[in-house]
Design an enzyme around this catalytic site. Structure first.
Site, PDB file in Angstrom:
ATOM      1  N   ILE A   1       4.040  -0.868   3.448  1.00  0.00           N
ATOM      2  CA  ILE A   1       4.052   0.276   3.094  1.00  0.00           C
ATOM      3  C   ILE A   1       5.311   0.684   2.132  1.00  0.00           C
ATOM      4  O   ILE A   1       6.159   1.251   1.593  1.00  0.00           O
ATOM      5  CB  ILE A   1       3.941   1.844   4.188  1.00  0.00           C
ATOM      6  CG1 ILE A   1       3.473   0.631   5.398  1.00  0.00           C
ATOM      7  CG2 ILE A   1       3.998   2.657   3.558  1.00  0.00           C
ATOM      8  CD1 ILE A   1       1.941   1.029   5.190  1.00  0.00           C
ATOM      9  N   LYS A   2       5.112   1.277   0.501  1.00  0.00           N
ATOM     10  CA  LYS A   2       4.800   2.572  -0.509  1.00  0.00           C
ATOM     11  C   LYS A   2       6.114   3.120  -0.232  1.00  0.00           C
ATOM     12  O   LYS A   2       4.705   4.303  -0.059  1.00  0.00           O
ATOM     13  CB  LYS A   2       4.347   1.577  -1.855  1.00  0.00           C
ATOM     14  CG  LYS A   2       4.476   0.043  -2.105  1.00  0.00           C
ATOM     15  CD  LYS A   2       3.394   0.371  -3.624  1.00  0.00           C
ATOM     16  CE  LYS A   2       4.328   0.586  -4.610  1.00  0.00           C
ATOM     17  NZ  LYS A   2       3.548   0.165  -5.779  1.00  0.00           N
ATOM     18  N   ILE A   3       6.861   3.448  -0.256  1.00  0.00           N
ATOM     19  CA  ILE A   3       7.988   5.055  -0.174  1.00  0.00           C
ATOM     20  C   ILE A   3       8.440   5.013  -1.376  1.00  0.00           C
ATOM     21  O   ILE A   3       9.922   4.763  -2.056  1.00  0.00           O
ATOM     22  CB  ILE A   3       8.744   5.022   1.405  1.00  0.00           C
ATOM     23  CG1 ILE A   3       7.523   4.562   2.613  1.00  0.00           C
ATOM     24  CG2 ILE A   3       9.074   6.110   1.391  1.00  0.00           C
ATOM     25  CD1 ILE A   3       8.701   4.581   3.633  1.00  0.00           C
TER      26      ILE A   3
ATOM     27  N   LEU B   1       0.993  -1.065  -0.522  1.00  0.00           N
ATOM     28  CA  LEU B   1       0.295   0.640  -0.200  1.00  0.00           C
ATOM     29  C   LEU B   1       0.690   1.081   0.221  1.00  0.00           C
ATOM     30  O   LEU B   1       2.034   1.206   0.647  1.00  0.00           O
ATOM     31  CB  LEU B   1      -0.738   0.216   1.433  1.00  0.00           C
ATOM     32  CG  LEU B   1      -1.692   1.387   1.419  1.00  0.00           C
ATOM     33  CD1 LEU B   1      -3.147   1.710   0.135  1.00  0.00           C
ATOM     34  CD2 LEU B   1      -2.406   0.997   2.924  1.00  0.00           C
TER      35      LEU B   1
END
EC number: 2.2.1.2
Length: 366
Positions: A138-140, A107
């Site tokens: 978690i996509k960064i 996400l």
């Protein structure tokens, strides 16, 4: 045995580059796991925008959450986490069987935070806590601010999928940030087993230079960049510095090939999948490409750990006037801008659908 099963047995994880509520409710994602050896999936703002815009599957939840006073980002993240936690449960057995190496979903934090490291870290921690899900990345983005946020998020115990990486230099910066975060956890007496992946975008390179290089170089830049990155990845895993972290219990940051659907209609749809077969990596594949590779794909061998002819090919592109570093920066910026536009479109479609459903519900007495 189909091509996807052979690729899985080779040691590459196949993840679906898509998620919709219909995929989950129809049993299609489960079938992809069984038939195509799919062991994870990725999402982004564009995927969710298309899923919500083009389906009625979200309407009941949109209407209900809007009646509860929820809107915008809050409403979206609740919808997304409902889908992703359901998918994560499907991949749970794979996640457990591989010791947390495989079986992940992803996400993305709001693209509006791409240049704000502090806000990105806070958003990553908040979403990680909200999800209550052990196999959610978690996509960064791997922007300058993103690199800072990656280190801080890993130190905070948040599993991170680093997105929007294009060049070897961008990959190395993300990998260094991951290692710094892990080392800080070790120094603080914390568990170093925090997972991460680094996502290299491939086909956008070839689209960017399609009409700017000789025919002999057409559709060769993305694979050459990937070969250079894969060499750096293998060298990192063999390095003394990494071995120290691994001996302390750290997981390796796995390499993921993204943007592997073809942009050139003259190419077979399985072109990048066949070229990027590599052990201890992940390929996240659009549905159309997944079907094409399963039906028509051929395994032509695996990527060479020394990068093969990638440096020679990159030299040919340099001689043709392609500035790799400048283009990498441009592609990362354009990728961030594209996700920002998709985010705005996503917020607009949520607002529009919520209003339509409210009016319809009021008119029918719901």
């Amino acid at each position: 045995m189909n091509a996807t099963t052979r690729l899985h047995e080779l040691g590459q994880s196949l993840w679906l580059d898509n998620i919709t509520r219909d995929l989950l409710s129809s049993g299609t994602l489960q079938r992809y796991c069984t038939d195509f050896s799919v062991t994870g999936l990725t999402s982004n703002p564009t995927i969710f925008d298309e899923a919500i815009r083009n389906s009625t599957a979200y309407d009941e939840a949109l209407h209900r959450k809007a009646k509860e006073g929820k809107a915008g980002e809050q409403l979206f993240f609740e919808l997304a986490l409902e889908d992703l936690t359901q998918a994560a449960a499907l991949f749970g057995p794979v996640h457990e069987a591989t010791g947390g190496i495989d079986g992940w979903v992803s996400l993305e934090v709001s693209p509006l935070l791409a240049n704000d490291a502090g806000a990105t870290v806070e958003a990553a921690k908040r979403l990680h806590t909200q999800a209550h899900c052990s196999n959610l990345f978690i996509k960064i983005p791997g922007t300058s601010a993103g690199v800072e946020a990656i280190e801080e998020s890993i130190f905070a115990g948040v599993p991170v999928n680093v997105t929007l990486l294009f060049s070897c230099e961008q990959y190395m910066a993300a990998a260094d940030a991951y290692c710094r975060g892990i080392q800080r956890r070790i120094n603080a007496g914390l568990d170093p087993k925090i997972a991460s992946i680094a996502s290299i975008f491939v086909s956008r390179w070839d689209k960017a230079v399609m009409d700017k290089v000789p025919g002999a170089l057409r559709n060769r830049l993305g694979i050459a960049i990937s070969g250079q990155v894969y060499k750096a990845y293998r060298e990192r895993l063999a390095s003394t510095g990494w071995r120290k972290l691994a001996d302390a219990g750290a997981l390796s940051q796995r390499l993921l090939w993204a943007s592997t659907g073809t942009k050139d209609p003259q190419l077979p749809q399985s072109y990048y999948i066949e070229a990027l077969a590599a052990q201890a990596t992940i390929n996240t594949i659009p549905e159309k490409t997944l079907h094409a590779f399963s039906n028509e794909g051929i395994l032509r061998g695996i990527m060479r750990e020394d990068g093969g002819d990638s440096e020679t090919v990159l030299g040919d592109f340099a001689n043709a006037g392609v500035d790799i570093q400048a283009l990498a920066a441009q592609l990362q910026l354009e990728g961030a801008q594209s996700f920002t536009k998709s985010w705005a479109d996503l917020m607009a479609v949520i607002a529009s659908k919520s209003e339509q459903l409210h009016r319809h519900g009021s008119a029918t007495g719901r």
